[in-house]
Every structure is written in structure tokens, then in C-alpha cells.
Design a protein around this motif. Structure first.
Motif, PDB file in Angstrom:
ATOM      1  N   VAL A   2      22.101  46.906  33.973  1.00 29.70           N
ATOM      2  CA  VAL A   2      22.016  45.781  34.912  1.00 29.70           C
ATOM      3  C   VAL A   2      23.001  46.033  36.053  1.00 29.70           C
ATOM      4  O   VAL A   2      24.207  45.975  35.849  1.00 29.70           O
ATOM      5  N   HIS A   3      22.474  46.294  37.251  1.00 29.47           N
ATOM      6  CA  HIS A   3      23.319  46.693  38.375  1.00 29.47           C
ATOM      7  C   HIS A   3      23.419  45.645  39.484  1.00 29.47           C
ATOM      8  O   HIS A   3      24.176  45.841  40.428  1.00 29.47           O
ATOM      9  N   ASN A   4      22.638  44.566  39.401  1.00 30.61           N
ATOM     10  CA  ASN A   4      22.724  43.537  40.433  1.00 30.61           C
ATOM     11  C   ASN A   4      22.113  42.238  39.910  1.00 30.61           C
ATOM     12  O   ASN A   4      21.596  42.182  38.786  1.00 30.61           O
ATOM     13  N   GLU A   5      22.158  41.194  40.730  1.00 30.14           N
ATOM     14  CA  GLU A   5      21.686  39.875  40.309  1.00 30.14           C
ATOM     15  C   GLU A   5      20.189  39.862  40.056  1.00 30.14           C
ATOM     16  O   GLU A   5      19.711  39.139  39.188  1.00 30.14           O
ATOM     17  N   GLU A   6      19.433  40.645  40.815  1.00 30.46           N
ATOM     18  CA  GLU A   6      17.979  40.646  40.611  1.00 30.46           C
ATOM     19  C   GLU A   6      17.627  41.210  39.239  1.00 30.46           C
ATOM     20  O   GLU A   6      16.792  40.642  38.523  1.00 30.46           O
ATOM     21  N   ILE A   7      18.251  42.324  38.854  1.00 31.20           N
ATOM     22  CA  ILE A   7      17.981  42.884  37.532  1.00 31.20           C
ATOM     23  C   ILE A   7      18.453  41.913  36.451  1.00 31.20           C
ATOM     24  O   ILE A   7      17.776  41.726  35.438  1.00 31.20           O
ATOM     25  N   GLN A   8      19.609  41.270  36.669  1.00 26.97           N
ATOM     26  CA  GLN A   8      20.092  40.273  35.717  1.00 26.97           C
ATOM     27  C   GLN A   8      19.075  39.154  35.533  1.00 26.97           C
ATOM     28  O   GLN A   8      18.846  38.680  34.416  1.00 26.97           O
ATOM     29  N   TYR A   9      18.450  38.725  36.622  1.00 25.28           N
ATOM     30  CA  TYR A   9      17.430  37.673  36.554  1.00 25.28           C
ATOM     31  C   TYR A   9      16.270  38.083  35.652  1.00 25.28           C
ATOM     32  O   TYR A   9      15.838  37.331  34.779  1.00 25.28           O
ATOM     33  N   GLN A  46      28.984  42.600  37.331  1.00 26.42           N
ATOM     34  CA  GLN A  46      29.364  42.103  36.005  1.00 26.42           C
ATOM     35  C   GLN A  46      28.950  40.658  35.832  1.00 26.42           C
ATOM     36  O   GLN A  46      28.915  39.891  36.797  1.00 26.42           O
ATOM     37  N   ASN A  47      28.637  40.289  34.597  1.00 28.76           N
ATOM     38  CA  ASN A  47      28.250  38.912  34.285  1.00 28.76           C
ATOM     39  C   ASN A  47      28.800  38.506  32.915  1.00 28.76           C
ATOM     40  O   ASN A  47      28.098  37.929  32.095  1.00 28.76           O
ATOM     41  N   TRP A  48      30.074  38.824  32.679  1.00 32.26           N
ATOM     42  CA  TRP A  48      30.691  38.554  31.385  1.00 32.26           C
ATOM     43  C   TRP A  48      30.898  37.064  31.165  1.00 32.26           C
ATOM     44  O   TRP A  48      31.161  36.306  32.096  1.00 32.26           O
ATOM     45  N   ALA A  49      30.789  36.651  29.899  1.00 33.82           N
ATOM     46  CA  ALA A  49      31.160  35.291  29.519  1.00 33.82           C
ATOM     47  C   ALA A  49      32.641  35.081  29.833  1.00 33.82           C
ATOM     48  O   ALA A  49      33.437  36.023  29.738  1.00 33.82           O
ATOM     49  N   PRO A  50      33.048  33.867  30.241  1.00 32.44           N
ATOM     50  CA  PRO A  50      34.441  33.620  30.648  1.00 32.44           C
ATOM     51  C   PRO A  50      35.472  34.026  29.605  1.00 32.44           C
ATOM     52  O   PRO A  50      36.574  34.445  29.953  1.00 32.44           O
ATOM     53  N   ASN A  51      35.155  33.917  28.318  1.00 32.36           N
ATOM     54  CA  ASN A  51      36.118  34.265  27.259  1.00 32.36           C
ATOM     55  C   ASN A  51      35.963  35.703  26.788  1.00 32.36           C
ATOM     56  O   ASN A  51      36.446  36.073  25.730  1.00 32.36           O
ATOM     57  N   ASN A  52      35.271  36.541  27.573  1.00 34.15           N
ATOM     58  CA  ASN A  52      34.993  37.899  27.127  1.00 34.15           C
ATOM     59  C   ASN A  52      35.376  38.922  28.199  1.00 34.15           C
ATOM     60  O   ASN A  52      34.668  39.884  28.441  1.00 34.15           O
TER      61      ASN A  52
END
Length: 362
Positions: free
Chosen positions: A256-263, A301-307
Motif C-alpha cells: 500500500v503506497h498511497n491513499e488510493e491503494i489504501q481505499y 503509512q496508516n498505522w493505528a494510533p497505538n501501534n
């Protein structure tokens, strides 16, 4: 530590300079006249499915994918169903904090438009007495769309800003369904379409702004398929087993390299049978940072806040939450989860093969 941080920054700089096309979904115009059902079968056999469109940006990309002299209409993956459902004009899902009894869309009201993407909204009252579809068309051409009211606070804000009895927002109800079972609520109908007809499917104008017609499904027209590079595997495996499976049967575990792929990863993950879904993300104990198995560093990156800590991460690998907000989390590589693979693109042109098969049948 200097070596790892220097390597990471150099890697990200190289990716930014390269500027490669990381789009997950690609549209394919097929200039063969088929009924909607036959077009659906063709797309599923040769690509992924008939085209699904989520917003005006994708609608523009779809029209740009038609690189021929054809300027007519083509089937997309929308067909009239039987179940009524509330949806937002912007294509977002509906939160059930408040649903109205409903007004007919032919009533005349002022309208609320908005500027903005994601969590940033700027609402604007358009003090013109027009019908809902005319309001939608006005907002899309002059702003972003009719107002999407995500939560009670948005609703309260609109009431405080504007002293008017009623105003259109982007909430509507219909029975139309996408071929790939997507929950996209985006619609781009031509003005004056009659939704009271029986069995109907959607034809999109292949030139901008790509408005749609309701047409009997047995008519024959060209069509637009979509193909994507992501496959959800609904089997539970350890991270290493998932990696081997993807490399044997497809290409690799998803990166996952950007917001579109994350979507698109998020959309696939929502259909998983496990709470998390493996990605091709692994922590290097030697270099002390995360990397993708596709040999690329983690820039987006799209990590959970506690991770977000890098402590005690040896032996961990990355997964995405299958439900909203679809954050990434680090988990032991021995945990068994569903996973997402990237798909090898087909080199053969299915249109040529289809026409050859038809010629053999004549």
C-alpha cells in the motif's frame, strides 16, 4: 541507526522521483455490442466485472479510458434492483444517526453544497428554489457535491449557519445495485430520467461529463469493464504461508503506497472472515524499520494510533483492520488471517480472443 534512517529516506526519495502509476483499478472500454448480462459475463471472464464508479473523479478517469473515436454510450455495472436504500450523492456510506421520512425529489427547495474532501467541509447555502437533481448537478459543477452530513455535529452546524426552513442535502433513496455488489452510492443520471420503468440497466456517455441513461437491459451496446490488481483470499494462513500462496498463485502480498491503494485494500478487507487481513508488510530487525515485500520502503503509512512504536517488533508483520477505520496493526507472523494478493496483469487482449471465438461460431 544512521544507516537505517538514511536508507529509508533515500528509498522514499527514489519512489517520489519515479512517479509510477500505482492505480489499483483500471477501466477497459470494449467496443463489442452485447446485452448488459452478456457484457457482465464477458467482464467477469476477462477482467473483474462491469465498471463500478465511486465519484466524479473516477467518472472522469473512465471517460478518459475510451481512446477510440466512439462518442456514444456504454454499459456500466449498475442495474435496477428491488430493495430501497438510503445513500449519499457523494458516494459515501450512510451513518444511521438520523434518517428522514423522505421528500419527493421533484419538490423545490434551496440546496446545501460543500467544498472539501474527507473530514474538511465548507458548507454553502444556494438560495435558489430548484429540484433535487438540478441541485445535485449545480453543486457538482460549481462546488464538490450536495452536502454530506456525516454526523449530528454537521447537522447542527448547518442549522446554525443557515436560517431557512428546508434545504436539499445529498441524501437520496433508490434501488439500483452494482454488478460487483459494491456499496457505492454514486449516481450521475441525466436530467429527467424516469426511475419508474421496470427492468433497467445503466448506460454511461463515454465523453465528459459521462452522464447516465436508464435503458432496457436486453439492448446491445459497447461496455466498460474494470480490472484491479487486488484479490482477497478468504483462507486463514500465517503470514509466511500467505506470502508463499500469493507468489505461487498470483504475484505477491499487497503493498500500500498511497491513499488510493489504501481505499481499495479497505474495500477488499471488508469482505474478509477475519478481523484483520495480512498485507506484504514486515519489520526488519536488522535495519529497524518496516518494509514491503515488494522491495519498497514504507513511505505512506496508516498505522493505528497505538501501534507506532518500533520497540519489540521483531517477528511481527503488518495487517489491515477488516472494518472501519482500516488502520494497519503489527501482529505475530504466526497468526492465521485472510490476506490480499496482487494479481499479475494479463498480457493477452481478451477482445481479440472473443472476436476470434465469435468468428469460429459463425
Amino acid at each position: 541507526m544512521f544507516r537505517s534512517s538514511h536508507f529509508r529516506q533515500r528509498f522514499c526519495d527514489q519512489i517520489l522521483v519515479k512517479g509510477s502509476d500505482n492505480r489499483v483499478q483500471h477501466y477497459h472500454f470494449v467496443n463489442i455490442n452485447l446485452s448488459w448480462t452478456d457484457a457482465q459475463t464477458y467482464c467477469r471472464e476477462n477482467y473483474t466485472d462491469l465498471a463500478t464508479i465511486d465519484n466524479m473523479e473516477e467518472m472522469k478517469r473512465l471517460t478518459e479510458s475510451v481512446d477510440t473515436d466512439y462518442t456514444g454510450e456504454a454499459w456500466i455495472g449498475l442495474k435496477k434492483g428491488t430493495s430501497w436504500r438510503w445513500q449519499w450523492s457523494s458516494g459515501e456510506g450512510v451513518n444511521n444517526w438520523s434518517l428522514p421520512g423522505g421528500w419527493t425529489c421533484s419538490v423545490f427547495f434551496p440546496s446545501n453544497c460543500f467544498y472539501g474532501i474527507n473530514a474538511t467541509w465548507n458548507f454553502t447555502l444556494i438560495n435558489q428554489q430548484i429540484k433535487w437533481f438540478a441541485a445535485q448537478n449545480y453543486c457538482r459543477h460549481s462546488y464538490t457535491d450536495l452536502a454530506t452530513v456525516r454526523k449530528k455535529e454537521d447537522n447542527d452546524l448547518i442549522h446554525k449557519m443557515f436560517n431557512t426552513s428546508w434545504a436539499w442535502i445529498g441524501l437520496f433513496r433508490d434501488t439500483w445495485e452494482w454488478s460487483d455488489l459494491s456499496n457505492s452510492s454514486f449516481r450521475n443520471w441525466k436530467m429527467g430520467q424516469n426511475d419508474s420503468v421496470g427492468t433497467a440497466c445503466a448506460l454511461a456517455q463515454v465523453t465528459w461529463p459521462g452522464t447516465w441513461d436508464m435503458t432496457p437491459c436486453d439492448e446491445k451496446h459497447p461496455f466498460i469493464c474494470y480490472d484491479d490488481n487486488l484479490i482477497l483470499v478468504n483462507r486463514s494462513m500465517t503470514w509466511n504461508e500467505a506470502l508463499n500462496y500469493c507468489r505461487t498463485h498470483h504475484s505477491d502480498l499487497a503493498s500500500v503506497h498511497n491513499e488510493e491503494i489504501q481505499y481499495w485494500v479497505s474495500r477488499r478487507a471488508e469482505k474478509a472472515s477475519t478481523d484483520h487481513v495480512w498485507l506484504g508488510l514486515r519489520f526488519s530487525c536488522y535495519l529497524n524499520f518496516w518494509f514491503w515485500v515488494s522491495a519498497e520502503n514504507v513511505c505512506y503509512q496508516n498505522w493505528a494510533p497505538n501501534n507506532i512504536s518500533n520497540s519489540n517488533l521483531c517477528g511481527t508483520t503488518g495487517a489491515v483492520q477488516s472494518k472501519d477505520p482500516h488502520y494497519w496493526v503489527s501482529l505475530p507472523e504466526t497468526k492465521e488471517l485472510n490476506f490480499i494478493c496482487t494479481k499479475c496483469p494479463s498480457k493477452a487482449d481478451p477482445r481479440t480472443q472473443y472476436l476470434q471465438n465469435c468468428h469460429k461460431c459463425v
